[in-house]
Design an enzyme around this catalytic site. Structure first.
Site, PDB file in Angstrom:
ATOM      1  N   CYS A   1     150.507  -8.459  -9.857  1.00 27.55           N
ATOM      2  CA  CYS A   1     151.054  -8.253  -8.511  1.00 27.55           C
ATOM      3  C   CYS A   1     152.435  -8.878  -8.362  1.00 27.55           C
ATOM      4  CB  CYS A   1     150.115  -8.850  -7.463  1.00 27.55           C
ATOM      5  SG  CYS A   1     148.449  -8.166  -7.545  1.00 27.55           S
TER       6      CYS A   1
ATOM      7  N   GLN B   1     137.866 -13.068 -10.240  1.00 30.33           N
ATOM      8  CA  GLN B   1     137.889 -13.231 -11.691  1.00 30.33           C
ATOM      9  C   GLN B   1     136.623 -13.895 -12.229  1.00 30.33           C
ATOM     10  OE1 GLN B   1     140.063 -11.931 -13.669  1.00 30.33           O
ATOM     11  NE2 GLN B   1     141.666 -11.353 -12.226  1.00 30.33           N
TER      12      GLN B   1
ATOM     13  N   THR C   1     134.310   5.973   6.242  1.00 32.74           N
ATOM     14  CA  THR C   1     133.335   6.601   5.349  1.00 32.74           C
ATOM     15  C   THR C   1     133.322   5.890   4.001  1.00 32.74           C
ATOM     16  OG1 THR C   1     133.692   8.727   6.420  1.00 32.74           O
ATOM     17  CG2 THR C   1     132.651   8.761   4.248  1.00 32.74           C
TER      18      THR C   1
END
Length: 752
Positions: A343, A194, A252
């Site tokens: 969350c 943040q 990748t």
């Protein structure tokens, strides 16, 4: 059904995620189209991709001031946290001395990803250190004395640069002094998610070992992040495989995400003409929002101090309103806010505010409003205008004092249910006589109830408790009706006497109603039930019974208090059953499962003990024995709330018809008898949304709806709300009470 008029969205939940900056999205898309090479390939297409990746890394190093430290690209902050913790603990384990007790320290207001990861790797690596939370003060600042005392035995310490719920920032220089003075080599991770774009970072000038970052918190796509690792800090690859990122993070690389990050870093590094505004402008935005909020909601309390928090976060609570109520109100105005960390959106209170020692109501009612450096003045102006409309909507619904005379407000008539946690408060208003009664008042609702009474110009006849509550003090005295002449539950001495079913009952009369008193001890010695009767042309009938904690939804009131009596409860259940019918609506003092109301019939069908008592199949002695076993299982470890009901059966789940928007249109067209019911609260129509419904029945009036429609339970009903959650809960409750032709709009208006 006509779809509601949609306003443009004002997004003020940037701490959860941000929209992707248009230039960043364009860069990601262009990369997918034209620069799709694998950075590990040695041909030109691969080399071009690698050049973009290294260019982005170099810009990241400049933004972070990383010096000789490494910057590794990750999938996001959580992976960066794992990388830092795993690396530190693998190295620390090699240095551990036998039989010495070690600790792992983290800030008590840290994002849950940090302590959960510490616990996880502590167990996996068999380090078995004690994981300890560092306390914070009322402003969210870490306790430096605690750190000084505990850090000498720590293998790792984890702190935050900026808190995601409150925006509170830590003084990293002060922390560094405390940490390094007391343990020069302890591994230190700082969650900087943040802080990016809001606080100046110069990581190479600190002794921070690990610092994770996430792209989607600052206008990059989800799925891309990076982690800073101090020069010479140990690194154990969290992901092994093909050896990408110099063998430090295999897999990748997310080249489109890196292309977007590249644009974000450009904006952060620009000295002028950036799409990101400066910190002073962000402060002005915050001040403007704060001023508007204070004007709209005069009793507002800010949970974060602006002096030690970044200017992009406001955390506040409004007395008398839950976080969900305010979120729903703002959502109706197309303003997106949250109640805390995205969350943990299902959690009913903020562990961050709890750790700061703020009052429970502030934690339970917290709203987080957050924006980012790409927010514009026009968006802030529009948000402020809509916040004003939200306050007006609450005033129109008599939930807040309005600044001027309210016109066309709907007169309250019937029963309203208010809930705080699992506790219920009931307000019954008679529109004809302009009289109201309140049953089981809750302290948190005093001002709201007073506002409703004043706004509706109702005369308060009585404020009554069904018993002396163990989980809260009575707030009857706040209504200035409690006199020495009333008993301790609020029942006045001068009352009438009515005869009902052969019983002589003390009663209060108002309009066409009688409120009768029936002693029903058991849960407590002073427990009573209040029976609301209506005088119809032919007879006096019972509308509702306010039964306290005698019979709850799916439960019986507990009887293991010092003033409880199983024998008395047994007799009270039988006495109540003789007065009412099996379909009389019961309105208890607690509703732990969002079932709103119940009947003897509904409870007897799932509560065998209750059924046996009423049917005379269980003696008082047998009941007492069974009840003691039930009460022994009550768990009081539920925070500040005392569980007043001893559950004897689980929450029923009924199969409901769930409709998509298309299916709902078909149902409306083909079924003339269908009732389409919007169960949102009236104040959610914040900006004159189109009310294309047959009826509005908010959850606070659901019991009233049941009472008025119990004669026609076969009526086809489809319930609608914003997200589908409230309509589902209401439909379940109605189905349990015998409404057998009911469905709801799955996903609610959010998915239309």
């Amino acid at each position: 059904m006509t779809q509601e008029t949609q306003l443009s969205q004002i997004y003020l939940d940037a701490n959860a995620t941000t929209p992707v900056l248009e230039r960043a999205a364009d860069a990601a898309l262009m990369t997918m189209k034209t620069m799709f090479g694998n950075p590990s390939s040695s041909h030109i297409t691969g080399l071009q991709a690698k050049q973009l990746m290294e260019q982005t890394r170099q810009k990241a190093r400049t933004v972070l001031g990383s010096g000789n430290g490494r910057v590794i690209f990750t999938s996001g902050a959580t992976e960066g946290i794992q990388t830092g913790i795993l690396s530190a603990l693998c190295a620390a384990k090699k240095q551990m001395k036998p039989k010495q007790q070690y600790t792992l320290l983290y800030g008590a207001t840290e994002h849950k990803a940090v302590p959960e990861s510490l616990k996880h790797w502590n167990k996996i690596l068999e380090i078995n250190a004690e994981v300890k939370a560092i306390p914070v003060d009322g402003h969210g600042r870490l306790d430096q004395d605690f750190i000084a005392k505990e850090v000498p035995n720590a293998l790792m310490i984890c702190t935050m640069a900026v808190n995601n719920e409150t925006g509170v920032y830590q003084d990293l220089a002060e922390l560094e002094t405390v940490i390094r003075t007391n343990h020069a080599t302890v591994f230190w991770m700082v969650d900087c998610v943040q802080a990016l774009g809001k606080r100046k970072l110069n990581l190479a000038q600190t002794t921070i070992d690990y610092a994770p970052f996430s792209g989607h918190k600052l206008y990059a796509p989800k799925g891309i992040g990076f982690v800073y690792i101090r020069d010479n800090a140990p690194l154990t690859p969290f992901i092994a495989g093909g050896g990408q990122e110099s063998g430090l993070r295999s897999g990748t690389e997310n080249l489109p995400g890196l292309a977007a990050l590249n644009v974000i870093f450009d904006e952060l590094l620009k000295e002028g003409n950036s799409e990101f505004v400066d910190v002073e402008t962000l402060r002005q935005y915050r001040n403007q929002l704060a001023k508007t909020l204070k004007q709209a909601f005069p009793t507002i309390v800010f949970n974060n101090q602006f002096t030690n928090s970044v200017p992009t976060t406001l955390n506040f609570a409004i007395p008398g309103f839950s976080s969900k109520e305010i979120m729903d109100l703002f959502d109706a105005a197309n303003i997106r806010v949250s109640s805390g960390s995205a969350c943990s959106s299902k959690v009913t209170r903020s562990f961050v505010l709890d750790a700061m020692g703020l009052p429970a109501w502030q934690s339970e009612s917290a709203i987080r409003m957050s924006f980012g450096p790409a927010t514009t003045q026009a968006e802030i102006d529009a948000a402020c205008e809509r916040i004003g409309h939200c306050a007006q909507a609450l005033g129109h619904s008599c939930l807040m004092q309005a600044s001027n005379e309210i016109s066309n407000k709907e007169s309250l008539d019937g029963l309203v249910q208010f809930k705080i946690g699992g506790a219920c408060c009931w307000l019954f208003a008679d529109k004809q006589s302009k009289v109201a009664i309140i049953i089981d008042p809750l302290p948190e609702l005093v001002e709201r109830l007073k506002t409703i009474l004043e706004c509706q110009q109702l005369t308060l006849l009585a404020v009554l408790d069904t018993h002396g509550h163990a989980d809260h003090e009575s707030s009857r005295v706040a209504f200035s009706l409690a006199t020495t002449a009333s008993d301790h539950l609020g029942w006045p001495p001068q009352t009438e006497t009515i005869e009902y079913n052969g019983l002589q009952l003390a009663s209060l009369s108002f309009g066409r109603y009688q409120l009768a008193l029936l002693p029903t001890p058991g849960h407590t010695a002073d427990s009573v039930s209040y029976i609301l009767l209506e005088q119809l042309p032919a007879k006096l009938v019972i509308k509702y019974v306010f039964c306290g904690d005698l019979i709850l939804m799916g439960a019986l009131g507990r009887t293991n208090f010092t003033t409880s009596s199983n024998d008395a409860m047994y007799n009270s259940i039988q006495a109540l059953a003789e007065v009412i019918t099996e379909e009389t609506l019961l309105c208890p003092s607690h509703d732990y499962n969002n079932e709103f109301t119940t009947t003897l019939s509904a409870e007897m069908s799932r509560n065998s003990i209750l059924n046996q008592v009423i049917q005379g199949e269980l003696s008082a002695t047998e009941f007492a024995k069974a009840k003691r076993l039930i009460d022994a299982d009550i768990n009081d470890e539920t925070g500040t709330e005392i569980m007043c009901g001893a559950a004897v059966c689980g929450k029923d789940t009924f199969t409901l018809q769930e409709y998509t928007a298309t299916e709902l249109e078909t149902q409306i067209a083909n079924n003339q008898n269908l009732l389409l019911i919007d169960i949102r609260e009236p104040h959610e129509y914040a900006l004159n949304h189109n009310r294309a419904f047959d009826q509005n029945v908010p959850l606070t009036r659901l019991t009233d709806f049941v009472g008025k429609h119990s004669h026609n339970k076969a009526q086809p009903l489809i319930l609608v709300c914003r997200s589908g959650s409230r309509s589902q809960a209401a439909a379940q409750a109605l189905a349990r009470l015998g409404f057998n032709n009911i469905g709801h709009l799955k996903g609610g208006y959010a998915l239309i």
